[in-house]
Design a protein around this motif. Sequence first.
Motif, PDB file in Angstrom:
ATOM      1  N   ILE A  80      -9.125  19.284 -14.752  1.00  0.00           N
ATOM      2  CA  ILE A  80      -8.183  19.824 -13.918  1.00  0.00           C
ATOM      3  C   ILE A  80      -8.299  21.235 -13.397  1.00  0.00           C
ATOM      4  O   ILE A  80      -8.601  22.151 -14.353  1.00  0.00           O
ATOM      5  CB  ILE A  80      -6.677  19.805 -14.701  1.00  0.00           C
ATOM      6  CG1 ILE A  80      -6.260  18.329 -15.114  1.00  0.00           C
ATOM      7  CG2 ILE A  80      -5.490  20.356 -13.451  1.00  0.00           C
ATOM      8  CD1 ILE A  80      -5.116  18.133 -15.953  1.00  0.00           C
ATOM      9  N   ASN A  81      -8.733  21.440 -12.136  1.00  0.00           N
ATOM     10  CA  ASN A  81      -8.735  22.741 -11.749  1.00  0.00           C
ATOM     11  C   ASN A  81      -7.498  23.210 -10.639  1.00  0.00           C
ATOM     12  O   ASN A  81      -7.167  22.568  -9.998  1.00  0.00           O
ATOM     13  CB  ASN A  81      -9.873  22.768 -10.572  1.00  0.00           C
ATOM     14  CG  ASN A  81     -11.258  22.549 -11.249  1.00  0.00           C
ATOM     15  OD1 ASN A  81     -11.720  23.001 -12.402  1.00  0.00           O
ATOM     16  ND2 ASN A  81     -12.079  21.385 -10.929  1.00  0.00           N
ATOM     17  N   VAL A  82      -6.984  24.226 -11.315  1.00  0.00           N
ATOM     18  CA  VAL A  82      -5.752  24.769 -10.700  1.00  0.00           C
ATOM     19  C   VAL A  82      -6.365  25.484  -9.254  1.00  0.00           C
ATOM     20  O   VAL A  82      -6.832  26.460  -9.363  1.00  0.00           O
ATOM     21  CB  VAL A  82      -5.019  25.694 -11.468  1.00  0.00           C
ATOM     22  CG1 VAL A  82      -3.834  26.451 -10.565  1.00  0.00           C
ATOM     23  CG2 VAL A  82      -4.387  24.980 -12.673  1.00  0.00           C
ATOM     24  N   ALA A  83      -6.169  24.660  -8.208  1.00  0.00           N
ATOM     25  CA  ALA A  83      -6.428  25.334  -6.969  1.00  0.00           C
ATOM     26  C   ALA A  83      -5.269  25.956  -6.131  1.00  0.00           C
ATOM     27  O   ALA A  83      -4.236  26.457  -6.865  1.00  0.00           O
ATOM     28  CB  ALA A  83      -7.273  24.095  -6.122  1.00  0.00           C
ATOM     29  N   SER A  84      -5.138  25.594  -5.084  1.00  0.00           N
ATOM     30  CA  SER A  84      -3.807  26.110  -4.312  1.00  0.00           C
ATOM     31  C   SER A  84      -3.782  25.661  -2.866  1.00  0.00           C
ATOM     32  O   SER A  84      -4.846  25.185  -2.153  1.00  0.00           O
ATOM     33  CB  SER A  84      -3.976  27.601  -4.043  1.00  0.00           C
ATOM     34  OG  SER A  84      -3.222  28.210  -3.257  1.00  0.00           O
ATOM     35  N   MET A  85      -2.551  25.697  -2.087  1.00  0.00           N
ATOM     36  CA  MET A  85      -2.443  25.427  -0.737  1.00  0.00           C
ATOM     37  C   MET A  85      -3.377  26.218   0.163  1.00  0.00           C
ATOM     38  O   MET A  85      -3.618  25.711   1.277  1.00  0.00           O
ATOM     39  CB  MET A  85      -1.051  25.429  -0.352  1.00  0.00           C
ATOM     40  CG  MET A  85      -0.060  24.023  -1.089  1.00  0.00           C
ATOM     41  SD  MET A  85      -0.509  22.628  -0.156  1.00  0.00           S
ATOM     42  CE  MET A  85       0.101  23.188   1.625  1.00  0.00           C
ATOM     43  N   ALA A  86      -3.690  27.573  -0.406  1.00  0.00           N
ATOM     44  CA  ALA A  86      -4.528  28.274   0.109  1.00  0.00           C
ATOM     45  C   ALA A  86      -5.735  27.856   0.585  1.00  0.00           C
ATOM     46  O   ALA A  86      -6.636  28.199   1.590  1.00  0.00           O
ATOM     47  CB  ALA A  86      -4.614  29.710  -0.386  1.00  0.00           C
ATOM     48  N   GLY A  87      -6.179  26.825  -0.194  1.00  0.00           N
ATOM     49  CA  GLY A  87      -7.371  26.164   0.234  1.00  0.00           C
ATOM     50  C   GLY A  87      -7.481  25.412   1.196  1.00  0.00           C
ATOM     51  O   GLY A  87      -8.769  24.749   1.629  1.00  0.00           O
ATOM     52  N   PHE A  88      -6.424  25.166   2.230  1.00  0.00           N
ATOM     53  CA  PHE A  88      -6.384  24.196   3.178  1.00  0.00           C
ATOM     54  C   PHE A  88      -6.384  25.116   4.356  1.00  0.00           C
ATOM     55  O   PHE A  88      -6.364  24.486   5.432  1.00  0.00           O
ATOM     56  CB  PHE A  88      -5.252  23.186   3.043  1.00  0.00           C
ATOM     57  CG  PHE A  88      -5.240  22.171   2.092  1.00  0.00           C
ATOM     58  CD1 PHE A  88      -6.269  21.207   1.852  1.00  0.00           C
ATOM     59  CD2 PHE A  88      -4.437  22.364   0.772  1.00  0.00           C
ATOM     60  CE1 PHE A  88      -6.257  20.233   0.885  1.00  0.00           C
ATOM     61  CE2 PHE A  88      -4.620  21.454  -0.177  1.00  0.00           C
ATOM     62  CZ  PHE A  88      -5.336  20.300  -0.419  1.00  0.00           C
ATOM     63  N   ILE A  89      -6.276  26.337   4.156  1.00  0.00           N
ATOM     64  CA  ILE A  89      -6.050  27.225   5.553  1.00  0.00           C
ATOM     65  C   ILE A  89      -6.726  28.382   5.442  1.00  0.00           C
ATOM     66  O   ILE A  89      -7.543  28.912   4.157  1.00  0.00           O
ATOM     67  CB  ILE A  89      -4.543  27.623   5.709  1.00  0.00           C
ATOM     68  CG1 ILE A  89      -4.210  28.638   4.231  1.00  0.00           C
ATOM     69  CG2 ILE A  89      -3.333  26.560   5.788  1.00  0.00           C
ATOM     70  CD1 ILE A  89      -2.774  29.160   4.388  1.00  0.00           C
ATOM     71  N   PRO A  90      -7.105  29.197   6.378  1.00  0.00           N
ATOM     72  CA  PRO A  90      -7.776  30.499   6.495  1.00  0.00           C
ATOM     73  C   PRO A  90      -7.128  31.403   5.543  1.00  0.00           C
ATOM     74  O   PRO A  90      -6.197  31.879   6.103  1.00  0.00           O
ATOM     75  CB  PRO A  90      -8.062  30.858   7.748  1.00  0.00           C
ATOM     76  CG  PRO A  90      -7.689  29.699   8.735  1.00  0.00           C
ATOM     77  CD  PRO A  90      -6.824  28.780   7.783  1.00  0.00           C
TER      78      PRO A  90
END
Length: 252
Positions: free
Chosen positions: A135-145
């Motif tokens: 499980i990699n904790v990513a972010s919604m930030a990964g979908f936008i600049p």
Amino acid sequence: MTETALITGATAGLGAEFARQLGAKHYNLVLVARDAERLATGAATLRQDFGVAVETIVADLETNDAVDRVAARLRQVRERITILVNNAGYGLPKPFDENTLDQESAHLRILVTTPMQLMHAALGVMLEHGHGRIINVASMAGFIPRGSYGACKAWLISFSRWANLEYGPRGVTMTAVCPGFVHTEFHQRMGASTRAIPEWMWLRPDRVVREGLADALSGKAVSIPSKRYALLAAGSRFVPAGLGAAAGRRGR
């Protein structure tokens, strides 16, 4: 077989919540964090609350020695790790050009290079036994600049999607959990103001982890906790880049 989960950044926020929820599911735990005192206190509480075995590794995952020690634990076959949660990380409050190169390099290390090294270490044993979840904790930030933070999280999302396709048929799944704004210490630690963030955008850590774990255990490549953020992620493909970047300046 009693399963064991290793969690980085395990003393606060989402990492601590992953430890609690996995402990409640009777997983033994290996907790990794920099703060020895908080690590010991958290481990004692989890042992008492859930009756599970809890190991601790005091480690600053921006250093080679620390990453090597955690990777060595992931390679152990006896009492092997069946779930790896890559959670350790932080954000930088200033824009890219105002940070030093050393700050940006350390940021890249903790968000991309360290998870990559730990995934590589874990995969060998997991694939050999035909069972495991990362499980990699990513972010919604990964979908936008969103500057280097968003770029790092986009890497985690992209890699998790590929790895889930590649290794899922061999019994090892990989999931990027992509929260939006969560009530944790994240913004406080980076010194970022949250006053401009409307209340409806906030999520509780227990919900993020509960939904993230459910998606991971079902083999999904990407988990976006809550319907509101799932809709935002789907819509991000159609939002002009400038609007996405403006939203990204608010924080996570």
